[in-house]
Scaffold this active site. Structure first.
Site, PDB file in Angstrom:
ATOM      1  N   ASP A 155     -13.393  22.454 -17.672  1.00  0.00           N
ATOM      2  CA  ASP A 155     -14.415  22.233 -17.053  1.00  0.00           C
ATOM      3  C   ASP A 155     -15.909  22.473 -17.581  1.00  0.00           C
ATOM      4  O   ASP A 155     -16.699  22.361 -17.070  1.00  0.00           O
ATOM      5  CB  ASP A 155     -14.259  22.627 -15.371  1.00  0.00           C
ATOM      6  CG  ASP A 155     -14.052  21.434 -14.324  1.00  0.00           C
ATOM      7  OD1 ASP A 155     -14.248  20.429 -14.715  1.00  0.00           O
ATOM      8  OD2 ASP A 155     -13.473  21.803 -13.236  1.00  0.00           O
TER       9      ASP A 155
ATOM     10  N   GLN B 289      -9.837  22.221  -8.604  1.00  0.00           N
ATOM     11  CA  GLN B 289     -10.498  21.101  -7.984  1.00  0.00           C
ATOM     12  C   GLN B 289     -11.666  21.544  -7.090  1.00  0.00           C
ATOM     13  O   GLN B 289     -11.093  22.471  -6.079  1.00  0.00           O
ATOM     14  CB  GLN B 289      -9.739  19.931  -7.339  1.00  0.00           C
ATOM     15  CG  GLN B 289     -10.529  18.818  -6.801  1.00  0.00           C
ATOM     16  CD  GLN B 289     -11.231  17.924  -7.753  1.00  0.00           C
ATOM     17  OE1 GLN B 289     -10.616  17.770  -8.940  1.00  0.00           O
ATOM     18  NE2 GLN B 289     -12.272  17.506  -7.760  1.00  0.00           N
TER      19      GLN B 289
ATOM     20  N   LYS C  75      -6.995  12.093 -12.227  1.00  0.00           N
ATOM     21  CA  LYS C  75      -6.734  12.883 -13.446  1.00  0.00           C
ATOM     22  C   LYS C  75      -5.599  12.945 -13.892  1.00  0.00           C
ATOM     23  O   LYS C  75      -5.218  13.088 -15.093  1.00  0.00           O
ATOM     24  CB  LYS C  75      -7.556  14.409 -13.183  1.00  0.00           C
ATOM     25  CG  LYS C  75      -8.992  14.336 -13.046  1.00  0.00           C
ATOM     26  CD  LYS C  75      -9.398  15.517 -12.291  1.00  0.00           C
ATOM     27  CE  LYS C  75     -10.923  15.528 -12.052  1.00  0.00           C
ATOM     28  NZ  LYS C  75     -11.600  16.582 -11.333  1.00  0.00           N
TER      29      LYS C  75
END
Ligand code: NDP
Length: 305
Positions: free
Chosen positions: A120, A97, A53
């Site tokens: 997200d 994460q 990422k």
């Protein structure tokens, strides 16, 4: 033999368009999109995802920071870091994460992220907006959004008259996927571990999305000829006796590929799209912060039509 849906090529398309939009945003507003990624602990797969990422963010011209915290970090410390990032005007997107270590309540951390920085799309505000169709101001979770773009490549944007089956009802994949498919006018069924007659249900699907986490569970004989298969699953299995391993999806690819009309491979299908859509969400966050009400992931979809 079916057509392979090339997720690497589709993701590269998204990123090419996105880089142009990033340059335009910087030139016109001076705002450089930025993402802060938080990782707690030593999970090897998470480390690989976070590195990937960060690398892609830099390639896109973003400002990207990584906060790698040791496993023993307390929940309060993670909350404090997220609150600090929420208050930092230089940061547009925040990603924590998952999974987090067991002693940290993932839900509390997810709900601490400011909704306007929740790239997200897991905050209740964004979940609610997706559920009610308010996509112009929502963030859509990256994996379902990326999966939708792959489906669009095959069927276009209007799925009227098509039966879609999602196997898996997680908050991260299954449920948001159902909302997106509904919005695109598909007739949607969600199956899960308590569903009876899964093979029969699979045979009625024109679009089959597998998000289970069970290697090659969905067999070729379960699917009807011509179906579009989106395999979200990522499962590492052993490959031979020498300790090597390989990745497979939730669908028995070789069998399914002989019957499907189109199918995503694993790896190289949904995975690259997830990262591309994370970048798209970050650009959307930055654009909104700069006073531009664009939902970039939708603009990207429009550009494909
Ligand atoms: P979860 O474990 O949260 O959800 C799995 C779902 O599958 C649950 O709803 C579960 O049902 C259902 N399920 C389990 N066993 C069966 C069965 N035998 N028959 C039917 N349904 C079953 O997983 P996620 O949604 O987070 O992830 C699913 C897969 O996708 C994983 O392999 C994950 O690694 C992968 N993934 C890939 C991403 C990508 O970028 N490509 C991103 C995110 C995930 P129940 O609710 O009843 O328990």
């Amino acid at each position: 033999m079916s057509k392979t849906i090339d997720g690497n090529a589709a993701a590269a398309d998204v990123l090419t368009r996105l880089k142009v939009a990033v340059k335009q945003l910087i030139a016109e507003t001076g705002v450089v999109p930025s993402i802060a990624v938080v990782i707690v602990g030593e999970d090897p797969a998470s480390k690989v995802y976070v590195a990937s990422k960060g690398k892609t963010a830099k390639e896109c011209g973003f400002y990207s920071t990584e906060h790698a915290l040791p496993t023993q970090t307390t929940e309060e410390e993670v909350v404090a870091l997220v609150e600090e990032l929420n208050a930092d005007p230089r940061i547009h997107g925040i990603l924590v994460q998952l999974p987090l270590p067991d002693h940290i309540d993932s839900s509390r951390i997810t709900q601490t992220i400011a909704p306007e920085k929740d790239v997200d799309g897991f905050h209740f505000i964004n979940v609610g907006k997706l559920g009610t169709g308010e996509l112009d101001t929502a963030f859509v979770p990256c994996t379902p959004a990326g999966s939708m773009l792959l489906i669009e490549r095959v069927h276009g944007r209007d799925l009227s008259g098509l039966n879609a089956l999602i196997v898996g009802r997680s908050n991260i994949v299954g449920k948001p996927m159902a909302n997106l498919l509904l919005k695109a006018n598909a007739t949607v069924t969600i199956a899960h571990s308590r569903t009876k007659n899964l093979p029969e249900l699979c045979r009625s699907a024109d679009i089959l999305v597998a998000a289970v986490g069970s290697p090659e569970m969905i067999k070729g004989e379960w699917i009807k000829p011509g179906v579009t298969v989106i395999d979200v699953g990522i499962n590492r299995i052993s490959a031979g006796s020498n300790g090597k391993s390989r990745l497979v999806g939730d669908v028995a690819y070789e069998e399914a590929a002989t019957k499907a009309g189109a199918i995503t491979p694993v790896p190289g299908g949904v995975g690259p799209m997830t990262i591309a859509l994370l970048m798209a969400n970050t650009l959307t966050a930055a654009s909104r912060a700069a006073g531009r009400a664009v939902a970039l992931e939708l603009a990207v979809i429009d550009a494909w039509r």
